[in-house]
Design a protein around this motif. Structure first.
Motif, PDB file in Angstrom:
ATOM      1  N   ARG A  87       1.217 -18.478 -38.251  1.00 32.03           N
ATOM      2  CA  ARG A  87       0.441 -18.183 -39.355  1.00 32.03           C
ATOM      3  C   ARG A  87      -1.226 -18.621 -39.334  1.00 32.03           C
ATOM      4  O   ARG A  87      -0.498 -20.469 -38.681  1.00 32.03           O
ATOM      5  CB  ARG A  87       1.128 -17.797 -40.934  1.00 32.03           C
ATOM      6  N   ASP A 122       1.277 -13.104 -37.906  1.00 29.52           N
ATOM      7  CA  ASP A 122       1.293 -13.490 -39.541  1.00 29.52           C
ATOM      8  C   ASP A 122       0.089 -13.310 -40.031  1.00 29.52           C
ATOM      9  O   ASP A 122      -0.997 -12.612 -38.856  1.00 29.52           O
ATOM     10  CB  ASP A 122       2.266 -14.602 -39.397  1.00 29.52           C
ATOM     11  N   GLY A 129      -3.290 -14.464 -40.722  1.00 26.76           N
ATOM     12  CA  GLY A 129      -4.264 -15.245 -39.978  1.00 26.76           C
ATOM     13  C   GLY A 129      -4.517 -14.717 -37.832  1.00 26.76           C
ATOM     14  O   GLY A 129      -5.352 -15.287 -37.963  1.00 26.76           O
ATOM     15  N   THR A 132       5.129  -2.939 -39.721  1.00 28.80           N
ATOM     16  CA  THR A 132       5.612  -3.586 -40.735  1.00 28.80           C
ATOM     17  C   THR A 132       4.537  -2.863 -42.053  1.00 28.80           C
ATOM     18  O   THR A 132       5.866  -2.593 -42.964  1.00 28.80           O
ATOM     19  CB  THR A 132       5.123  -5.078 -41.384  1.00 28.80           C
ATOM     20  N   PHE A 142      -5.263  -6.706 -47.969  1.00 30.88           N
ATOM     21  CA  PHE A 142      -5.585  -5.582 -47.293  1.00 30.88           C
ATOM     22  C   PHE A 142      -5.605  -5.573 -45.524  1.00 30.88           C
ATOM     23  O   PHE A 142      -6.154  -5.628 -44.728  1.00 30.88           O
ATOM     24  CB  PHE A 142      -7.300  -5.310 -47.964  1.00 30.88           C
ATOM     25  N   GLY A 143      -4.593  -6.888 -45.001  1.00 27.11           N
ATOM     26  CA  GLY A 143      -4.354  -7.193 -43.982  1.00 27.11           C
ATOM     27  C   GLY A 143      -3.448  -6.544 -42.800  1.00 27.11           C
ATOM     28  O   GLY A 143      -3.502  -5.015 -43.186  1.00 27.11           O
ATOM     29  N   ASN A 144      -3.112  -6.723 -41.848  1.00 30.69           N
ATOM     30  CA  ASN A 144      -2.491  -5.688 -41.759  1.00 30.69           C
ATOM     31  C   ASN A 144      -1.121  -4.836 -42.057  1.00 30.69           C
ATOM     32  O   ASN A 144      -1.117  -4.240 -41.657  1.00 30.69           O
ATOM     33  CB  ASN A 144      -1.838  -6.606 -40.023  1.00 30.69           C
ATOM     34  N   VAL A 145      -0.300  -5.885 -43.183  1.00 33.37           N
ATOM     35  CA  VAL A 145       0.752  -5.321 -43.926  1.00 33.37           C
ATOM     36  C   VAL A 145       0.014  -4.078 -44.839  1.00 33.37           C
ATOM     37  O   VAL A 145       0.146  -3.381 -44.986  1.00 33.37           O
ATOM     38  CB  VAL A 145       1.851  -6.279 -43.958  1.00 33.37           C
ATOM     39  N   ILE A 205      -8.875 -10.967 -50.329  1.00 33.58           N
ATOM     40  CA  ILE A 205      -9.687 -12.535 -50.229  1.00 33.58           C
ATOM     41  C   ILE A 205     -10.557 -12.700 -51.371  1.00 33.58           C
ATOM     42  O   ILE A 205     -11.142 -13.421 -52.003  1.00 33.58           O
ATOM     43  CB  ILE A 205      -9.736 -13.470 -49.222  1.00 33.58           C
ATOM     44  N   ALA A 235       0.021 -10.178 -49.744  1.00 35.08           N
ATOM     45  CA  ALA A 235      -1.014 -11.390 -48.862  1.00 35.08           C
ATOM     46  C   ALA A 235       0.205 -12.483 -49.215  1.00 35.08           C
ATOM     47  O   ALA A 235       0.303 -12.798 -47.836  1.00 35.08           O
ATOM     48  CB  ALA A 235      -1.868 -11.557 -49.969  1.00 35.08           C
ATOM     49  N   ASN A 279       6.172 -12.255 -47.349  1.00 39.09           N
ATOM     50  CA  ASN A 279       7.677 -13.089 -47.513  1.00 39.09           C
ATOM     51  C   ASN A 279       7.117 -14.117 -48.955  1.00 39.09           C
ATOM     52  O   ASN A 279       6.778 -14.663 -49.160  1.00 39.09           O
ATOM     53  CB  ASN A 279       7.452 -13.678 -46.563  1.00 39.09           C
TER      54      ASN A 279
END
Ligand code: NAD
Length: 420
Positions: free
Chosen positions: A77, A149, A151, A193, A222-225, A246, A297, A320
């Motif tokens: 991360r 993870d 970033g 994921t 609203f990133g990868n996951v 963010i 997030a 997580n």
């Protein structure tokens, strides 16, 4: 080491969860202590030259939470709030997750305290390569296998692979997962994921007797996951009512098209201002009425103050540790929310990472369809296991999932015995 870890609220939360489950399982004191503490904590100072010519010393950590069941597995991360306690907690959760999913891995996590949003590609590459060269003696396909993870992404993994392989003198694809497909990454890993989160949310919809075509979802992150969870749910016919990142939160009664929102994010840097949507207070987004709420997030976003106000039917934990133990007790008491706990809900990533590692070791590759269908089979099995355990032991889904994971690790420690 123990004091340093315990000074972090995220680590305290992981320990609190562990103790609750250890009591539930009646684990004896010695095996409880052996199971709780990580095997290794490695911290690094990394001087890196910035684009302005100055040198900044960054701090990074890797925590390896037991090698008893195999190499440790877990993400890396890049985030301004990273500290050793947070990394330790995430490594612990990875351990229970791998055991629950019956993967031959322990738990690992790494982190560098930095703000990737404010760094150039060149600075990120120099920082990643420096980290990779520092950590190279402590990782390897049979020791510790990292993955992306918050970033970090497949480019970060490619740089680490390059440094490690250059040191070894030959390509070692199995040292890292979540790498580009051209570098022997697995098809289906990028979306694994989020796809898994959406797949399990759809299983939960069917358990509560709801139809995906009439259901809606709200997603924090609203990133990868978050993006891939939205995309798969959208493909099932679920309406994506609200998303946040963010930069802010947005809402649409008609539903958002995840691909269009993603294009907007690529062009503008965030979801804020997406055409046809209304802005919402990001805190209030979590308590909107919806069928599926997906925190995707950061940790501890569902706490004692907002847990009583949640209006979702299903809480699918993409992130997580998004729910504090206090909030957990409130949700258990309410008994009107179908919880899919993080170590089950977001296990798609590590499961396909396992598939990637297996493909690399075998020098063989599987199609995307093969990967995703193997993933769904494993997720369905773990979902059924957790629900059955919860039913027969009369406990929450969280306690059930953690019990299955922790018991497996404790049993293996017991069976291996003590050395010397
Ligand atoms: P990412 O960096 O791709 O995306 C994180 C998203 O969260 C971004 O959209 C960011 O803008 C948003 N965000 C950050 N702070 C926020 C805030 N305060 N409010 C709303 N949004 C905020 O990260 P990711 O890989 O999608 O990981 C998200 C979570 O899922 C983390 O908890 C991570 O540990 C967990 N996870 C990731 C994977 C994986 O395969 N990537 C696997 C398992 C679990």
């Amino acid at each position: 080491m123990k004091q340093q870890l315990l000074s972090s609220p995220v680590f305290q939360m992981a320990v609190e969860q562990f103790e609750r489950v250890a009591d539930f399982l009646e684990l004896d004191e010695e095996i409880r202590e052996r199971t709780k503490w990580p095997k290794r904590i490695i911290s690094f100072s990394m001087p890196v030259r910035l684009d302005n010519g100055k040198i900044e010393v960054f701090t990074g950590h890797r925590v390896q939470h037991h090698l008893s069941r195999g190499p440790v597995k877990g993400g890396l991360r890049f985030h301004p709030h990273v500290d050793v306690g947070e990394v330790g907690a995430l490594a612990m959760w990875m351990n229970w997750k791998c055991a629950l999913m019956e993967l031959p891995f322990g738990g690992g996590k790494g982190g560098i305290t930095c703000n990737p949003r404010e760094m150039s590609q060149g600075e990120l590459e120099r920082l990643t390569r420096r980290f990779a060269s520092e950590i190279a003696p402590f990782i390897g396909p049979e020791i510790d296998v990292m993955a992306p993870d918050i970033g970090t992404n497949e480019q970060t993994m490619a740089w680490i692979l390059d440094v490690y392989s250059t040191q070894k003198g030959h390509l070692v694809p199995s040292v890292i997962t979540g790498k580009p497909v051209a570098l022997q990454g697995s098809k289906g890993r990028t979306e694994a994921t989020g796809h898994g989160v959406a797949f399990l949310a759809s299983r939960a919809l069917s358990k509560i007797g709801a139809n995906p075509q009439e259901a809606n979802a709200v997603i924090q992150g609203f990133g990868n996951v978050g993006f891939y969870a939205a995309k798969t749910l959208h493909s099932y016919g679920v309406r994506i009512s609200g998303v946040s990142d963010i930069t802010g939160a947005i809402w649409s009664d008609e539903g958002l098209d995840p691909d269009e929102v993603q294009k907007h994010v690529k062009n503008t840097g965030g979801v804020k201002g997406f055409k046809g949507s209304q802005p919402v207070d990001p805190e209030l987004l979590l308590i909107q009425e919806c069928d599926i709420l997906i925190p995707a997030a950061l940790e501890r976003v569902i706490h004692k103050d907002n847990a009583p106000l949640l209006k979702c039917k299903i809480l699918a934990e993409g992130a997580n540790g998004p729910t504090t133990p206090e909030a957990d007790l409130i949700i258990e008491k309410r008994n009107d929310i179908f919880l899919i706990p993080d170590i089950l809900c977001n296990a798609g990533g590590v499961t396909v990472s396992y598939f990637e590692w297996v493909q690399n070791l075998q020098r063989f590759s599987w199609s995307r369809h093969e990967v995703l269908s193997k993933l769904e089979t494993r997720l369905q099995k773990a979902f059924d296991k957790v629900l059955n355990f919860a039913k027969y032991r009369k406990c929450s889904h969280r306690i059930a999932a953690l019990s299955l994971g922790i018991k497996e690790v404790a049993d293996v420690k017991q069976q291996r015995g003590l050395f010397p």
